[in-house]
Design an enzyme around this catalytic site. Structure first.
Site, PDB file in Angstrom:
ATOM      1  N   TYR A   1       0.820  -1.220   0.011  1.00 55.37           N
ATOM      2  CA  TYR A   1       0.111   0.055  -0.004  1.00 55.37           C
ATOM      3  C   TYR A   1       0.865   1.218  -0.053  1.00 55.37           C
ATOM      4  O   TYR A   1       0.540   2.277  -0.638  1.00 55.37           O
ATOM      5  CB  TYR A   1      -0.792   0.111   1.127  1.00 55.37           C
TER       6      TYR A   1
ATOM      7  N   ASN B   1     -12.414  -0.511  -4.956  1.00 55.35           N
ATOM      8  CA  ASN B   1     -12.418  -1.242  -6.410  1.00 55.35           C
ATOM      9  C   ASN B   1     -13.535  -2.074  -6.896  1.00 55.35           C
ATOM     10  O   ASN B   1     -13.624  -3.179  -5.791  1.00 55.35           O
ATOM     11  CB  ASN B   1     -11.031  -2.098  -6.831  1.00 55.35           C
TER      12      ASN B   1
ATOM     13  N   CYS C   1      -6.508  -5.762  -7.223  1.00 54.87           N
ATOM     14  CA  CYS C   1      -6.196  -5.339  -5.904  1.00 54.87           C
ATOM     15  C   CYS C   1      -5.833  -6.407  -5.013  1.00 54.87           C
ATOM     16  O   CYS C   1      -5.293  -6.027  -3.838  1.00 54.87           O
ATOM     17  CB  CYS C   1      -7.471  -4.564  -5.481  1.00 54.87           C
ATOM     18  N   HIS C   2      -6.100  -7.469  -5.031  1.00 53.40           N
ATOM     19  CA  HIS C   2      -5.494  -8.605  -4.333  1.00 53.40           C
ATOM     20  C   HIS C   2      -3.896  -8.559  -4.242  1.00 53.40           C
ATOM     21  O   HIS C   2      -3.396  -9.339  -3.414  1.00 53.40           O
ATOM     22  CB  HIS C   2      -6.056  -9.930  -4.823  1.00 53.40           C
TER      23      HIS C   2
ATOM     24  N   GLU D   1      -1.626 -17.562  -8.332  1.00 55.00           N
ATOM     25  CA  GLU D   1      -0.465 -16.928  -8.976  1.00 55.00           C
ATOM     26  C   GLU D   1       1.022 -17.317  -8.189  1.00 55.00           C
ATOM     27  O   GLU D   1       2.021 -16.790  -8.714  1.00 55.00           O
ATOM     28  CB  GLU D   1      -0.482 -15.304  -8.754  1.00 55.00           C
TER      29      GLU D   1
END
Length: 174
Positions: free
Chosen positions: A112, A135, A143-144, A170
DNA sequence: CTAACTAAACCTA
DNA sequence: TAGGTTTAGTTAG
């Protein structure tokens, strides 16, 4: 505003868009009905546009390609999800933040605080948290991939389990 | 306009 | 590492 529900290996996800791009992309739900149901509160809470409207609705999104790429994503394939986003519903600050988030590639994370610096508000990490929390275009605006400075998860509107699951897809275990 | 919120980060001990 | 402090932006009153 156009709407659709697309099918993925993880469930059915509701999508909305304008001629300018995506406005809403929800996480998968178990049934079509639930996907449609979950779309409603999001649309009801949609703020008024901050920048000018869009001429000519109905171009923008190739829904078949979207369905295909989101499906690939949940199969664990690396995909860019580079679909256009209609930013006009966000405040200036939130738009700037989310555009930075949009640029974070598959398999990578940012803090952040780093985003805060990048948008010219050093020390505004907390405000960035508020911005990514607003979002509504999940996955396409990843945004994750925004996590806390110390490597912990931070927060997630749809629940930390979802955030952990998406990152795990991912290859990131947190 | 102020106050009360955040999906944060930092400082100190 | 825990706990209090500082921080920027948004929203409700």
């Amino acid at each position: 505003m156009e709407k659709a529900v697309i099918e993925t290996p993880a469930g059915f996800t509701g999508v909305c868009w304008t001629g300018a791009g995506l406005v809403v992309l929800n996480l998968p739900a178990p049934t079509v009905d639930e996907a449609e149901l979950e779309l409603r509160p999001v649309l009801d809470r949609l703020p008024s546009r901050t920048s000018g409207g869009v001429a000519g609705e109905g171009g923008g999104i190739d829904v078949k390609r979207l369905e295909s790429e989101i499906s690939q994503y949940f199969r664990g394939r690396r995909v860019d999800l580079s679909f256009p986003v209609d930013w006009s519903y966000f405040t200036e600050f939130r738009r700037k933040v989310l555009e930075k988030v949009y640029a974070v590639p598959w398999g990578q994370v940012v803090s952040y605080g780093r985003i805060a610096v990048e948008v010219g508000s050093p020390g505004g990490a907390r405000a960035v948290g508020g911005a990514v929390g607003s979002n509504r275009v999940l996955l396409v605006v990843p945004c994750h991939r925004v996590i806390a400075h110390d490597g912990t998860l931070g927060g997630f509107g749809s629940g930390l389990d979802w955030k952990r699951r998406l990152l795990r897809i991912e290859g990131i275990d947190i």
